[in-house]
Write an enzyme that holds these catalytic residues in place. Structure first.
Site, PDB file in Angstrom:
ATOM      1  N   ASP A 281      -9.269  -6.654   2.599  1.00  0.00           N
ATOM      2  CA  ASP A 281      -7.913  -7.084   2.235  1.00  0.00           C
ATOM      3  C   ASP A 281      -7.615  -8.503   2.721  1.00  0.00           C
ATOM      4  O   ASP A 281      -6.618  -9.097   2.306  1.00  0.00           O
ATOM      5  CB  ASP A 281      -6.871  -6.134   2.851  1.00  0.00           C
ATOM      6  CG  ASP A 281      -6.837  -4.785   2.163  1.00  0.00           C
ATOM      7  OD1 ASP A 281      -7.133  -4.741   0.958  1.00  0.00           O
ATOM      8  OD2 ASP A 281      -6.528  -3.787   2.829  1.00  0.00           O
TER       9      ASP A 281
ATOM     10  N   ASP B 174       0.847  -1.186   0.000  1.00  0.00           N
ATOM     11  CA  ASP B 174       0.000   0.000   0.000  1.00  0.00           C
ATOM     12  C   ASP B 174       0.886   1.241   0.000  1.00  0.00           C
ATOM     13  O   ASP B 174       2.089   1.157   0.253  1.00  0.00           O
ATOM     14  CB  ASP B 174      -0.878   0.033   1.252  1.00  0.00           C
ATOM     15  CG  ASP B 174      -1.993  -0.999   1.203  1.00  0.00           C
ATOM     16  OD1 ASP B 174      -2.473  -1.276   0.095  1.00  0.00           O
ATOM     17  OD2 ASP B 174      -2.361  -1.518   2.268  1.00  0.00           O
TER      18      ASP B 174
END
Length: 926
Positions: A632, A335
Site C-alpha cells: 500500500d 479500506d
C-alpha cells in the site's frame, strides 16, 4: 533522542564469520537473551537510536527571525528614524524587532518540538526472543546479541545476521536500489562488502516478504545506517504551502509599505507642507503601521497546536503542512476491514459437503470433514495463539485458530513450525496463501486458503460427506458460488480452504506447482461487525461534501453490505472488481470516478489503489487514502493524505503515510478532517484580526499628513509600537484556539488552489472593521482635543497650554484603538455564524488575552515611567466612559453584516433552481 555511548564496546566483530563464532563473539545464542542480560547490555551499549546530526542550531533559527520580510521592513523604519536623528523612535523600533524575534523564535521551537514529540505516540517496535519467548518491545531497547523475529512488513531496526529462514528485503535506504533482494540464513558470502552479504540485514531496511530470525550484531550509530547518518551535515525543514503563501503576502506587504512610504515623503513635504522631520516621522509610522508582526509565528503555532490536538484524538500527523491539506480533503478512499469494522473476526459458519456448522457448537465436531478443515486452518496460518502470551497475528488468522481450537485441533506454534516444509505467503494479487506440511509419517500435504473466486478455479475435487473424494462438477461449482454470494450479501467475509496430498516426499519448488489440483474442504464465513461510531462519521463526511469510496480486497457483496449498513452507500452501489478495473481504460476510469455513482472497488490490489489515487488527483480532488500493507505504500505516498493503520499497519506503511491512526478507526479520519478545517478557519480568523488593525494604525498618520500639520499627530510612533507589540499578540493566539463554528462540516471542501488570504477577507479587515475602528479612534481624539479648547492649527507642542490636552488626546486614540481591537477580536471569532451561536464567553483564552490587553493599556496610560517614555497622559473617567461602547459598535456592526449575509444566502438557497432545457440525469455506469 539520547546519544549513543561513543566508545566501541569490545573487539570489532566480523558479522560474516561462521555463525558459531559470531554467537561466541556476541555472547549470544539462538534462544536469545534474558531480560536482565539485555538491560545490562543496554546500559553498556546505549539505546538503539541514531544521533541527530546537522540539525538547525538555535542560533541559526534565531537569526532567521531578524531577516524575514516583515523584520526587514522594521529595520528599514529604524534606519530611517536614526538617519534623521529621531533616536528614541529608532531605539524603540529595534526593541520591537528584538521582542518579535524572541516571540517568533519561541513559537517555532515550540512547533518543532510538537512534531518531534509525536514520535512518542508511534515508537518503532521490534519482536525479540527474551527469556525464551517472543516479546514485543520498543526498538530502542534492542541490543547486540538479541534475536530479532522478522516478518513481512517489518522495519528492521538493527544490523543482524540471519539465523534461519529467508526474506525479501528492500535495501533502498542504503543502496538506492528499488528492487527487493533475497536474504537467507543458508547463504554464506565471504570477502564481499557488508551490504552485499546475502546473510545480513541492516537497520532502516524493510522486509517485504517472508519470515526469519536474526541475531543483532550492531545497533544505533554503529549500524551501517548510523554511519551514513554521521555523514549528514544539514537537514532543512520543508516550508508548507500555507507558510509559503503567507511569506509571499509578507513580501507583498513589505513592498507596498516601502512604496507608500517613499511616495508619501515627497507628498507630505510638497503637498502638505510638512517639514522633513515630520515627513520622516510620517514615513516611519506608515512602515510600522503596515507590519503585522505576529502573523508568521502565530500561524506556525496554530499549526503546531492542531498537530497536537489531532494526536490526542488518535491521528498522528507527521508534518505541519498536513493540517491545512486535511481541511481541503474531498475524497476518502478507505479500506473496509479494521477501518470501517472492528477488526474482531469471528468464524460464524463453516460450510462443508455435510452442511453448515457452527464451530462453537458441540454437535458435528466428530465430522471428518470438519476435522480436515480445522487441520488446514491451523496449518495454513502464521498467527500465534497461546495462553501464556498475548495473541499475535492477523485478526483473520487468529479467528481461524480460535475456530480450529474449538473443533479440537491442536494449534500450537511449535508443532506447526516443526512440520512445515514450505510457506507461500499471502499474495494480495493472487488473494491466497499456501503451505506444504508433513504429517507424523513424513507424508507431505499442501494446505491452502484464500478468496473463494481465487481458490475454487484451482480445485478439481471436493472432500465428500462420506469421507471420500469426489470430482467438483460444474453444478456443484455453481452451488458453491451461490452460497458464497448469499453469505457475502449478509456482510460476512468468505474464505475457501483446500488441500492436496503429494505423492512424493519433496516439497514443490514453486507456488504454481503447489497450488494446483486442489481438493476443496469447505467455506468459512466470518463476521466483523461495523464500528458503532463510523455511521455518524460517514454522515458528517456526506454533509461536508466529502465522497467516501470503499477499496477493499474483500468480496464485492460483503463490502457493499457493510457500506450500506454504515451509510456510505444509500442505494445500490456499482461494485467494480479488480479484474474489471484492470480491463478499464484510463478514460473509462476517469468517467466512472467523475460520475455521481456510489462506488465499491472489491478484490482490489494495491496497484489498483495507486491507479485510483492517480485518477482522482488528476481530476483535481484532494485525496485521503488508507492502507496498512507493504504494497500500500506507493498509494499512501501518492495520495495527498496517506493514512496508515497504527495497530494493524506495517512499519513500511506507517513510514510512507502522512497520518497514522492510532486506533485504526475511520471516525478518526473524519475527526482529523474536521480539526484540519477548524485550524484553517482559525488561521483566517486571526489573519483578519491582525489585518483589521492596519487601517486604524495608518489613519492617524494620513489625517496628520493631509491636514498639512494643522491637526497634530493623533498617535505617536512610540504609542503605535506599544499598540502593535503589547496588545495584539495574545488575542491573536486565542483566536488560533477557537472552537469549530456551527456548520463547519456542512460546508463543501475548499479548493486546493484557494489562497488563505482572500479578497473578501481583506475587504472585511481593511475597509469594514478597520474603517469603523479608525473612525471611533479618531472620534475619541477630536473629542478630547475639542473639549480641551483646541481649534484647527493651534500649537500643541511642549510648553504650550494645550500640550497636556494633546497628550490626553493621543492617549485617547491609543485606548480607542485598544477598545476597537476588543470588538474586532469578538467579531473575528466567526465568519458567518452569530456570536451567540458559538457562545460569547466560550473562548476563555480570548477573555484572558483581553484582560491582559486592558491591564497593559492601564500600565501604559497611568504609570508615570510609561507616560514619560511613550508620551501618554492619564484619562479621566468621562473619557474612559466615552470609549465604553467602542467594542460593541465594532462587534455589532459586523454582527449585522453577518446577519445580512446569512439572510441573503438563505434566500439564495430557497430560490428554486429551474432545470436547464434538455438536461437529463446522468446514467449510472455499470
Amino acid at each position: 533522542m539520547t546519544d549513543l555511548v561513543e566508545a566501541e564496546p569490545g573487539p570489532r566483530i566480523d558479522p560474516t564469520e561462521r555463525i558459531e563464532l559470531l554467537l561466541r563473539d556476541l555472547r549470544g545464542s539462538r534462544g536469545g537473551l534474558t531480560t536482565r542480560e539485555a538491560e545490562r547490555r543496554r546500559i553498556h551499549h546505549g539505546p538503539n537510536t541514531l544521533r541527530r546530526r546537522g540539525r538547525r542550531t538555535w542560533r541559526r533559527d534565531l537569526a532567521r527571525q531578524f531577516t524575514h520580510p516583515l523584520a526587514l521592513l522594521l529595520w528599514a523604519a529604524a534606519g530611517l528614524a536614526g538617519a534623521v536623528g529621531i533616536v528614541p523612535v529608532a531605539v524603540a523600533i529595534v526593541v520591537v524587532i528584538m521582542i518579535n524575534a524572541a516571540f517568533a523564535f519561541a513559537q517555532e521551537r515550540h512547533a518543532e518540538q510538537a512534531v518531534e514529540a509525536l514520535a512518542a505516540y508511534l515508537p518503532m517496535r521490534a519482536r525479540v526472543v527474551r527469556d525464551g519467548a517472543i516479546t514485543d518491545i520498543e526498538a530502542t531497547g534492542v541490543v547486540p546479541g538479541d534475536v530479532l523475529v522478522i516478518a513481512e512488513g517489518d522495519r528492521i531496526c538493527a544490523d543482524a545476521r540471519l539465523l534461519d529462514g529467508g526474506i525479501e528485503v528492500d535495501l533502498s535506504e542504503l543502496t538506492g536500489e528499488s528492487m527487493p533482494v533475497y536474504r537467507s540464513a543458508d547463504a554464506v558470502d565471504v570477502g564481499v562488502p557488508l551490504a552485499q552479504a546475502r546473510e545480513l540485514v541492516f537497520s532502516g531496511t524493510s522486509c517485504t516478504e517472508g519470515e526469519a530470525r536474526a541475531i543483532v550484531f550492531a545497533t544505533g550509530m554503529h549500524t551501517e545506517l548510523g554511519r551514513i547518518a554521521a555523514l549528514s551535515e544539514r537537514v532543512e525543514r520543508d516550508e508548507s504551502p500555507l507558510e509559503h503563501q503567507v511569506r509571499r503576502v509578507a513580501w507583498l506587504i513589505a513592498l507596498i509599505s516601502v512604496l507608500l512610504a517613499a511616495a508619501f515623503i515627497p507628498l507630505a513635504m510638497l503637498g502638505a507642507g510638512l517639514s522633513p522631520i515630520n515627513s520622516v516621522v510620517f514615513a516611519v509610522g506608515l512602515l510600522v503601521g503596515n507590519v503585522p508582526e505576529g502573523l508568521l509565528p502565530v500561524i506556525t503555532l496554530a499549526l503546531a497546536i492542531g498537530v497536537r490536538e489531532l494526536a490526542r484524538r488518535g491521528a498522528v500527523v507527521k508534518r505541519l503542512s498536513a493540517v491545512e491539506t486535511l481541511g481541503s480533503t474531498d475524497v476518502i478512499c478507505t479500506d473496509k476491514t479494521g477501518t470501517l469494522t472492528e477488526n474482531r473476526m469471528r468464524v460464524v459458519t463453516i460450510d462443508t459437503a455435510t452442511g453448515a456448522h457452527d464451530p462453537g457448537a458441540t454437535a458435528g465436531k466428530d465430522d471428518p470433514t470438519l476435522a480436515r478443515v480445522a487441520a488446514a486452518m491451523a496449518a495454513c496460518n502464521n498467527a500465534r495463539l497461546a495462553d501464556a502470551e498475548p495473541a499475535v497475528g492477523d485478526p483473520t488468522e487468529l479467528a481461524l485458530l480460535v475456530a480450529a481450537s474449538a473443533l479440537g485441533q491442536h494449534v500450537g506454534t511449535d508443532e506447526r513450525e516443526r512440520f512445515r516444509q514450505r510457506l507461500f505467503h499471502f499474495d494480495p494479487v493472487r488473494k491466497r496463501m499456501s503451505t506444504v506440511d508433513a504429517d507424523r509419517t513424513g507424508r507431505l500435504r499442501v494446505h491452502a486458503k484464500g478468496a473463494p473466486e481465487a481458490l475454487l478455479p484451482l480445485c478439481t475435487a471436493e472432500f465428500g460427506s462420506d469421507g471420500g473424494i469426489r470430482p467438483l462438477s460444474p453444478h456443484r461449482r455453481a452451488q458453491v458460488a451461490e452460497l458464497v454470494d448469499a453469505r457475502a450479501e449478509q456482510g460476512l467475509r468468505m474464505l475457501a480452504v483446500a488441500e492436496r496430498d503429494l505423492t512424493g516426499r519433496t516439497a514443490p519448488g514453486n507456488r504454481e506447482e503447489a497450488e494446483r489440483d486442489l481438493m476443496l474442504l469447505g467455506l468459512i464465513a466470518m463476521e466483523d461487525p461495523p464500528r458503532a461510531e463510523v455511521a455518524e462519521a460517514v454522515r458528517l463526511c456526506h454533509g461536508a461534501g466529502i465522497r467516501v469510496i470503499v477499496i477493499t480486497g474483500d468480496h464485492g457483496l460483503t463490502a457493499a453490505a457493510v457500506a450500506g449498513q454504515i451509510g456510505i452507500t444509500r442505494g445500490t452501489p456499482v461494485v467494480v472488481t479488480g479484474a474489471e478495473l484492470d480491463r478499464m481504460s484510463e478514460a473509462d476510469l476517469d468517467e466512472l470516478l467523475a460520475g455521481p455513482t456510489e462506488l465499491v472497488f472489491a478484490r482490489s490490489s494495491p496497484e489498483a489503489k495507486l491507479r485510483i489515487a492517480d485518477a482522482l488527483r488528476a481530476a483535481g480532488h484532494v485525496v485521503a487514502m488508507t492502507g496498512d500493507g507493504v504494497n500500500d505504500s506507493p498509494a499512501l505516498r501518492r495520495a495527498d493524505i496517506g493514512v496508515a493503520m497504527g495497530r494493524s499497519g506495517t512499519d513500511v506503511a506507517r513510514e510512507a503515510a502522512t497520518m497514522v491512526l492510532v486506533d485504526d478507526n475511520f471516525a478518526t479520519i473524519t475527526a482529523a478532517i474536521q480539526a484540519g478545517r477548524r485550524v484553517y478557519d482559525n488561521i483566517r480568523k486571526f489573519i483578519c484580526y491582525i489585518f483589521a488593525h492596519t487601517t486604524p494604525e495608518v489613519t492617524p498618520l494620513l489625517v496628520f499628513a493631509l491636514s498639512g500639520g494643522a491637526v497634530p499627530l493623533p498617535l505617536t510612533v512610540m504609542q503605535l509600537l506599544a499598540f502593535d507589540v503589547g496588545t495584539e499578540t495574545l488575542p491573536a493566539l486565542a483566536l488560533g484556539r477557537e472552537a469549530a463554528e456551527p456548520g463547519l462540516m456542512r460546508r463543501p471542501p475548499r479548493k486546493r488552489s484557494e489562497s488563505v488570504i482572500r479578497t473578501p477577507m481583506l475587504l472585511r479587515a481593511w475597509l469594514f472593521l478597520g474603517v469603523i475602528a479608525a473612525i471611533l479612534a479618531m472620534t475619541g481624539f477630536f473629542f478630547v482635543l475639542i473639549q480641551g479648547g483646541w481649534h484647527l492649527g493651534d500649537p500643541t507642542g511642549p510648553g504650550t497650554p494645550l500640550h497636556h490636552t494633546y497628550q490626553q488626546a493621543t492617549t485617547m486614540t491609543f485606548f480607542g484603538m485598544v477598545a476597537g481591537q476588543i470588538g474586532t477580536a469578538f467579531a473575528a471569532r466567526t465568519d458567518r455564524a452569530s456570536l451567540r451561536s458559538i457562545g460569547v464567553l466560550s473562548n476563555r483564552l480570548l477573555l484572558w488575552g483581553i484582560a491582559f490587553e486592558l491591564a497593559l493599556a492601564g500600565v501604559i496610560i497611568y504609570v508615570p515611567a510609561m507616560q514619560s517614555l511613550l508620551g501618554t497622559a492619564a484619562l479621566t473617567p468621562a473619557m474612559l466612559a466615552f470609549t465604553l461602547p467602542y467594542p460593541f459598535i465594532v462587534w455589532g456592526a459586523d454582527e449585522l453584516r453577518r446577519w445580512l449575509l446569512r439572510r441573503h444566502e438563505g434566500h439564495t438557497r430557497a430560490s428554486p433552481q429551474r432545470p436547464r432545457l434538455g438536461e437529463r440525469p446522468r446514467r449510472r455506469r455499470r
